[in-house]
Design a protein around this motif. Structure first.
Motif, PDB file in Angstrom:
ATOM      1  N   SER A   1       0.834  -1.193   0.000  1.00 23.10           N
ATOM      2  CA  SER A   1       0.000   0.000   0.000  1.00 23.10           C
ATOM      3  C   SER A   1       0.871   1.246   0.000  1.00 23.10           C
ATOM      4  CB  SER A   1      -0.898   0.004   1.233  1.00 23.10           C
ATOM      5  OG  SER A   1      -0.121   0.191   2.404  1.00 23.10           O
ATOM      6  N   PRO A   2       0.370   2.362  -0.576  1.00 21.82           N
ATOM      7  CA  PRO A   2       1.115   3.628  -0.523  1.00 21.82           C
ATOM      8  C   PRO A   2       1.424   4.053   0.904  1.00 21.82           C
ATOM      9  CG  PRO A   2      -0.658   3.766  -2.135  1.00 21.82           C
ATOM     10  CD  PRO A   2      -0.855   2.479  -1.392  1.00 21.82           C
ATOM     11  N   GLY A   3       0.493   3.778   1.820  1.00 24.21           N
ATOM     12  CA  GLY A   3       0.719   4.154   3.213  1.00 24.21           C
ATOM     13  C   GLY A   3       1.916   3.442   3.817  1.00 24.21           C
ATOM     14  N   LEU A   4       2.032   2.142   3.555  1.00 21.23           N
ATOM     15  CA  LEU A   4       3.166   1.375   4.072  1.00 21.23           C
ATOM     16  C   LEU A   4       4.469   1.872   3.463  1.00 21.23           C
ATOM     17  CD1 LEU A   4       4.376  -0.943   5.680  1.00 21.23           C
ATOM     18  CD2 LEU A   4       3.832  -2.464   3.766  1.00 21.23           C
ATOM     19  N   LYS A   5       4.431   2.173   2.162  1.00 16.78           N
ATOM     20  CA  LYS A   5       5.643   2.667   1.498  1.00 16.78           C
ATOM     21  C   LYS A   5       6.081   4.012   2.084  1.00 16.78           C
ATOM     22  CE  LYS A   5       4.548   0.314  -2.833  1.00 16.78           C
ATOM     23  NZ  LYS A   5       4.132   0.470  -4.239  1.00 16.78           N
TER      24      LYS A   5
ATOM     25  N   GLU B   1       4.573   7.754 -15.845  1.00 14.87           N
ATOM     26  CA  GLU B   1       3.927   7.257 -14.636  1.00 14.87           C
ATOM     27  C   GLU B   1       4.913   6.591 -13.685  1.00 14.87           C
ATOM     28  OE1 GLU B   1       2.791   4.273 -17.969  1.00 14.87           O
ATOM     29  OE2 GLU B   1       3.119   6.424 -17.721  1.00 14.87           O
ATOM     30  N   ASP B   2       6.031   6.072 -14.226  1.00 20.02           N
ATOM     31  CA  ASP B   2       7.032   5.443 -13.367  1.00 20.02           C
ATOM     32  C   ASP B   2       7.668   6.461 -12.431  1.00 20.02           C
ATOM     33  OD1 ASP B   2       6.481   3.093 -14.649  1.00 20.02           O
ATOM     34  OD2 ASP B   2       8.223   3.174 -15.979  1.00 20.02           O
ATOM     35  N   SER B   3       8.056   7.629 -12.963  1.00 22.03           N
ATOM     36  CA  SER B   3       8.666   8.664 -12.132  1.00 22.03           C
ATOM     37  C   SER B   3       7.616   9.404 -11.319  1.00 22.03           C
ATOM     38  CB  SER B   3       9.436   9.657 -13.006  1.00 22.03           C
ATOM     39  OG  SER B   3       8.576  10.287 -13.933  1.00 22.03           O
ATOM     40  N   ALA B   4       6.387   9.529 -11.860  1.00 22.92           N
ATOM     41  CA  ALA B   4       5.334  10.237 -11.144  1.00 22.92           C
ATOM     42  C   ALA B   4       4.947   9.505  -9.867  1.00 22.92           C
ATOM     43  CB  ALA B   4       4.120  10.415 -12.043  1.00 22.92           C
ATOM     44  N   GLY B   5       4.901   8.159  -9.938  1.00 25.03           N
ATOM     45  CA  GLY B   5       4.552   7.387  -8.754  1.00 25.03           C
ATOM     46  C   GLY B   5       5.565   7.573  -7.651  1.00 25.03           C
ATOM     47  N   LEU B   6       6.841   7.581  -8.000  1.00 29.27           N
ATOM     48  CA  LEU B   6       7.885   7.791  -7.009  1.00 29.27           C
ATOM     49  C   LEU B   6       7.794   9.196  -6.435  1.00 29.27           C
ATOM     50  CD1 LEU B   6      10.502   6.883  -5.601  1.00 29.27           C
ATOM     51  CD2 LEU B   6      11.755   7.757  -7.586  1.00 29.27           C
ATOM     52  N   ALA B   7       7.583  10.185  -7.295  1.00 32.33           N
ATOM     53  CA  ALA B   7       7.496  11.565  -6.830  1.00 32.33           C
ATOM     54  C   ALA B   7       6.344  11.746  -5.849  1.00 32.33           C
ATOM     55  CB  ALA B   7       7.329  12.501  -8.025  1.00 32.33           C
ATOM     56  N   GLN B   8       5.224  11.071  -6.120  1.00 27.62           N
ATOM     57  CA  GLN B   8       4.072  11.173  -5.235  1.00 27.62           C
ATOM     58  C   GLN B   8       4.371  10.585  -3.861  1.00 27.62           C
ATOM     59  OE1 GLN B   8       0.570   9.209  -6.710  1.00 27.62           O
ATOM     60  NE2 GLN B   8      -0.806  10.341  -5.370  1.00 27.62           N
ATOM     61  N   LEU B   9       5.060   9.452  -3.838  1.00 30.15           N
ATOM     62  CA  LEU B   9       5.395   8.825  -2.565  1.00 30.15           C
ATOM     63  C   LEU B   9       6.357   9.674  -1.743  1.00 30.15           C
ATOM     64  CD1 LEU B   9       5.855   5.067  -3.544  1.00 30.15           C
ATOM     65  CD2 LEU B   9       4.105   6.019  -2.048  1.00 30.15           C
TER      66      LEU B   9
END
Length: 282
Positions: free
Chosen positions: A13-17, A148-156
């Motif tokens: 989950s994003p929360g765990l990450k 989307e690969d870099s966007a997901g990391l940036a969001q986290l």
């Protein structure tokens, strides 16, 4: 096989990450590496597809039947490089001991004044190459990748003070080729991961670890069109805080020579292989 890896949802989950990222930055790397042990054990027990893919690859790379212990080690190395990516993106590259093999190959390529095309893979941490390249050598680094690969990391990592040390060139956009060409003409470095098929592009079957696998022709066409020096590059985790960056010249921008180098490096560092899907399409 070409679409299989993109169709798989990410685990966790994003929360765990976000929690692990927070712990990494506040409790430290040693504490978080201890946490990775039960996380990897859980993943090994609940992800049969990744477990099978790991055993298939390791059996071929090691030259013997892979054990469950091998699979666990494989997952732990992968998780460690993801953890280390957090520190790298926060500018803490001095936390690691990095050696460079064949640095003269990279120097020779850059001396030509036509930029350099780095053909990487999911063998090792390509993030290590980007960070070291931009911070240590003050070079402009550009990565051709799915947005989307870099966007997901940036969001986290949002709000944690991180900086992505490279510019992203979106993969598959009409203007992508022009941007790559402009970067190389300015003498910059452009990196692309060349071991996966991203869609319906043309491919070629090449023996990898003794079994034919399909590789996209797009990165090699890019190298021929731009005429820039092309190198393979790997950021291999070597245990503890140690990483090895390996450059090798790609004299002919074709899948065969690239895969031959990838094969050799995969046998040198088999637990750095981070394609956890049926790579050979079986």
């Amino acid at each position: 096989m070409s679409a299989a890896w993109r169709d798989r949802p990410e685990r966790g989950s994003p929360g765990l990450k976000r929690l692990i990222i927070w712990l990494a930055l506040h409790a430290g790397r040693r504490f978080c590496r201890v946490l990775l042990v039960p996380i990897c054990a859980y993943f090994q027990a609940t992800a049969p597809e990744a477990r099978r893919a790991s055993r298939e690859f390791l059996t071929r790379a090691l030259g013997r039947p892979a054990t469950q212990r091998d699979v666990f080690r494989h997952l732990l190395v992968f998780a460690t490089t993801l953890l280390d990516r957090v520190f790298l993106l926060h500018g803490r590259h001095d936390d690691f001991e990095v050696t460079v093999s064949n640095a003269d190959v990279f120097e020779e390529a850059m001396a030509a004044g036509r930029g350099c095309l780095l053909l990487g893979s999911h063998l090792g941490s390509f993030a290590m190459l980007g960070v070291v390249g931009s911070l240590r050598r003050r070079l402009a680094i550009n990565m051709v990748m799915h947005v989307e690969d870099s966007a997901g990391l940036a969001q986290l990592l949002a709000g944690s003070g991180f900086t992505i040390p490279y510019k992203v060139i979106p993969l598959g956009h009409p203007e992508s080729m022009l941007r790559v060409k402009e970067c190389l003409e300015r003498g910059e470095v452009v990196g692309i991961l060349a071991d996966r098929v991203y869609g319906e592009e043309a491919t070629q079957a090449v023996p990898f670890l003794g079994v034919p696998a399909r590789f996209s022709l797009s990165p090699f066409r890019l190298a021929r069109i731009t005429g820039a020096p092309a190198l393979t590059a790997f950021g291999l985790f070597r245990g503890g805080r140690r990483y090895e960056i390996v450059f090798e010249a790609l004299r002919a921008p074709e899948p065969g020579p690239y895969v031959a180098i990838l094969d050799r490096q995969a046998r040198r560092a088999p637990f750095n292989w981070f394609n956890f899907y049926a790579f050979w399409g079986t």
